[in-house]
Structures are given as structure tokens and as C-alpha cells.
Motif scaffolding. Structure first.
Motif, mmCIF file in Angstrom:
data_model
loop_
_atom_site.group_PDB
_atom_site.id
_atom_site.type_symbol
_atom_site.label_atom_id
_atom_site.label_comp_id
_atom_site.label_asym_id
_atom_site.label_seq_id
_atom_site.Cartn_x
_atom_site.Cartn_y
_atom_site.Cartn_z
ATOM 1 N N GLY A 210 0.828 -1.008 -0.302
ATOM 2 C CA GLY A 210 0.104 -0.116 0.065
ATOM 3 C C GLY A 210 0.960 1.359 -0.036
ATOM 4 N N LYS A 211 2.229 1.143 -0.149
ATOM 5 C CA LYS A 211 3.008 2.261 0.020
ATOM 6 C C LYS A 211 3.044 3.064 -1.448
ATOM 7 N N THR A 212 3.319 4.498 -1.409
ATOM 8 C CA THR A 212 3.297 5.173 -2.453
ATOM 9 C C THR A 212 4.553 5.357 -3.094
ATOM 10 N N LEU A 213 4.760 5.175 -4.653
ATOM 11 C CA LEU A 213 5.928 5.480 -5.292
ATOM 12 C C LEU A 213 5.557 6.380 -6.376
ATOM 13 N N LEU A 214 6.167 7.467 -6.450
ATOM 14 C CA LEU A 214 6.014 8.871 -7.127
ATOM 15 C C LEU A 214 7.212 8.858 -8.034
ATOM 16 N N THR A 215 6.998 9.078 -9.311
ATOM 17 C CA THR A 215 8.012 9.228 -10.195
ATOM 18 C C THR A 215 7.523 10.358 -11.392
ATOM 19 N N ASN A 216 8.421 10.951 -11.854
ATOM 20 C CA ASN A 216 8.420 11.998 -12.984
ATOM 21 C C ASN A 216 9.215 11.698 -13.914
ATOM 22 N N ARG A 217 8.840 12.244 -15.222
ATOM 23 C CA ARG A 217 9.586 12.309 -16.410
ATOM 24 C C ARG A 217 9.538 13.388 -17.088
ATOM 25 N N GLU A 218 10.694 13.985 -17.397
ATOM 26 C CA GLU A 218 10.983 15.382 -17.857
ATOM 27 C C GLU A 218 11.854 15.411 -19.139
ATOM 28 N N VAL A 219 11.748 15.953 -20.166
ATOM 29 C CA VAL A 219 12.662 16.112 -21.290
ATOM 30 C C VAL A 219 13.217 17.520 -21.309
ATOM 31 N N THR A 220 14.578 17.558 -21.178
ATOM 32 C CA THR A 220 15.184 18.732 -21.388
ATOM 33 C C THR A 220 16.256 18.626 -22.562
ATOM 34 N N GLY A 221 16.068 19.139 -23.672
ATOM 35 C CA GLY A 221 16.783 18.821 -24.786
ATOM 36 C C GLY A 221 17.005 17.596 -24.984
ATOM 37 N N ASN A 222 18.315 16.915 -25.116
ATOM 38 C CA ASN A 222 18.275 15.459 -25.652
ATOM 39 C C ASN A 222 18.480 14.681 -24.322
ATOM 40 N N GLU A 223 17.888 15.025 -23.338
ATOM 41 C CA GLU A 223 17.962 14.065 -21.898
ATOM 42 C C GLU A 223 16.462 13.924 -21.321
ATOM 43 N N LEU A 224 16.097 12.911 -21.052
ATOM 44 C CA LEU A 224 15.156 12.466 -20.317
ATOM 45 C C LEU A 224 15.401 12.381 -18.864
ATOM 46 N N VAL A 225 14.904 13.057 -17.816
ATOM 47 C CA VAL A 225 15.192 12.911 -16.422
ATOM 48 C C VAL A 225 14.098 12.092 -16.023
ATOM 49 N N GLN A 226 14.286 11.181 -15.158
ATOM 50 C CA GLN A 226 13.228 10.212 -14.325
ATOM 51 C C GLN A 226 13.673 10.386 -12.829
ATOM 52 N N THR A 227 12.672 11.042 -12.146
ATOM 53 C CA THR A 227 13.119 11.006 -10.793
ATOM 54 C C THR A 227 12.115 10.098 -10.083
ATOM 55 N N TYR A 228 12.574 9.418 -8.928
ATOM 56 C CA TYR A 228 11.825 8.518 -8.222
ATOM 57 C C TYR A 228 11.911 8.764 -6.720
ATOM 58 N N SER A 229 10.554 8.392 -5.968
ATOM 59 C CA SER A 229 10.711 8.702 -4.609
ATOM 60 C C SER A 229 9.744 7.426 -3.943
ATOM 61 N N TYR A 230 10.381 7.098 -2.879
ATOM 62 C CA TYR A 230 9.608 5.713 -2.384
ATOM 63 C C TYR A 230 9.948 5.851 -0.732
ATOM 64 N N ASP A 231 9.017 5.958 0.024
ATOM 65 C CA ASP A 231 9.280 5.919 1.463
ATOM 66 C C ASP A 231 10.364 6.791 2.061
ATOM 67 N N GLY A 232 10.478 7.998 1.656
ATOM 68 C CA GLY A 232 11.534 8.891 2.019
ATOM 69 C C GLY A 232 12.862 8.919 1.085
ATOM 70 N N VAL A 233 12.701 8.050 0.243
ATOM 71 C CA VAL A 233 14.022 7.959 -0.305
ATOM 72 C C VAL A 233 13.920 8.415 -1.958
ATOM 73 N N THR A 234 14.750 9.526 -2.334
ATOM 74 C CA THR A 234 14.641 9.676 -3.798
ATOM 75 C C THR A 234 15.904 9.519 -4.546
ATOM 76 N N ALA A 235 15.411 9.263 -5.899
ATOM 77 C CA ALA A 235 16.557 8.852 -6.908
ATOM 78 C C ALA A 235 16.420 9.575 -8.238
ATOM 79 N N LYS A 236 17.424 9.283 -9.056
ATOM 80 C CA LYS A 236 17.347 10.089 -10.558
ATOM 81 C C LYS A 236 17.956 9.247 -11.528
ATOM 82 N N ARG A 237 17.500 9.034 -12.428
ATOM 83 C CA ARG A 237 18.001 8.566 -13.651
ATOM 84 C C ARG A 237 18.069 9.475 -14.870
#
Ligand SMILES: CCCCCCCCCCCCCC(=O)O
Length: 132
Positions: free
Chosen positions: A100-127
Motif C-alpha cells: 500500500g505504499k506510494t511510489l512517485l516518479t516524474n519524467r521530464e525532457v530537457t534538450g536531448n535528456e530525459l530525466v526520471q526521478t523516483y521517490s519511495y518511503d522517504g528516499v529519492t533517486a534520479k536516472r
């Protein structure tokens, strides 16, 4: 459409810690750090078709903006949720079916990069993906 194209992961930040918080074992975490993730995104209006390939698997799936869908992650965890577009950012709000826990993730394109961020249970990451 902004997200359309082939995207290959180039760089990850705090991804191993995010996966650990997700409960993914050390062997899979090590593999995931070098998973050669590639996403081919085809957007037509509100509909997205994604071809995901990595050292873990190949998977094709579809979703429509604002419409909840179920999705199995590479480790077998099943999530359910929705992608919406806010400005130029795809915002994903998912719930793990097992706890039942929440996983948030965003995708955004800037130029020739797609940045995906992740957030789960207080920990964030980026690819960061580069267009190939
Ligand atoms: C080895 C397991 C990796 C799990 C981490 C991936 C987190 C994925 C976030 C949600 C993705 C929703 C489907 C998608 O659009 O790609």
C-alpha cells in the motif's frame, strides 16, 4: 511529441539506495545499477506505448494519461496508478499492491535528456537518459 524517441540510461543518482528502500535484494540492486535500461516511447495524444528493455527483461506496455493501470516492475513488484501531464512533466503516482505504499516518479525532457526521478518511503533517486 516531447517524450517520443529512444532513450538510454547514462547516469543514476542514489538509485541503489532507492532500490534498497524498495526492498530489492543486494544481487538485483547491483545488477540494476548497470541494467542498460532503454525506453522507446511513442506518444499519440493521451496514449503512450513504451518498450522497455534492460538486462532484466524486455517489456511492452501501454497507458493513457489520467487512467489508472497495473504494472509489474522488473523485480515482480506490482504497482497500480496513473500518469498525468502537468506542464512538460509526466507525473506518476503509484501504489504498491503488496504493502500500500506510494511510489512517485516524474519524467521530464530537457534538450536531448530525459530525466526520471523516483521517490519511495522517504528516499529519492534520479536516472538520466540520453536520446539515441
Ligand atoms: C529492479 C526493480 C526496479 C524498480 C524501480 C522502477 C520504478 C518504476 C516507476 C514506475 C514506472 C511505471 C511504468 C513506466 O511508465 O515505466
Amino acid at each position: 511529441m516531447t517524450f517520443n524517441g529512444s532513450w538510454k540510461v547514462e547516469q543514476s543518482e542514489n538509485f541503489a539506495n532507492f532500490l534498497e528502500q524498495m526492498g530489492i535484494n543486494v544481487v538485483k540492486r547491483k545488477l540494476a545499477e548497470h541494467d542498460n535500461m532503454k525506453l522507446i516511447i511513442e506518444q499519440t495524444g493521451d496514449n503512450f506505448h513504451i518498450k522497455e528493455s534492460s538486462t532484466f527483461r524486455k517489456k511492452d506496455f501501454n497507458f493513457t494519461l489520467g487512467v489508472p493501470f497495473e504494472h509489474e516492475l522488473a523485480d515482480g513488484t506490482v504497482i497500480e496508478g496513473t500518469w498525468v501531464l502537468e506542464g512538460n512533466t509526466l507525473k506518476g503516482n503509484f501504489t504498491r499492491k503488496d504493502n500500500g505504499k506510494t511510489l512517485l516518479t516524474n519524467r521530464e525532457v530537457t534538450g536531448n535528456e530525459l530525466v526520471q526521478t523516483y521517490s519511495y518511503d522517504g528516499v529519492t533517486a534520479k536516472r538520466i537518459f540520453k536520446k539515441v
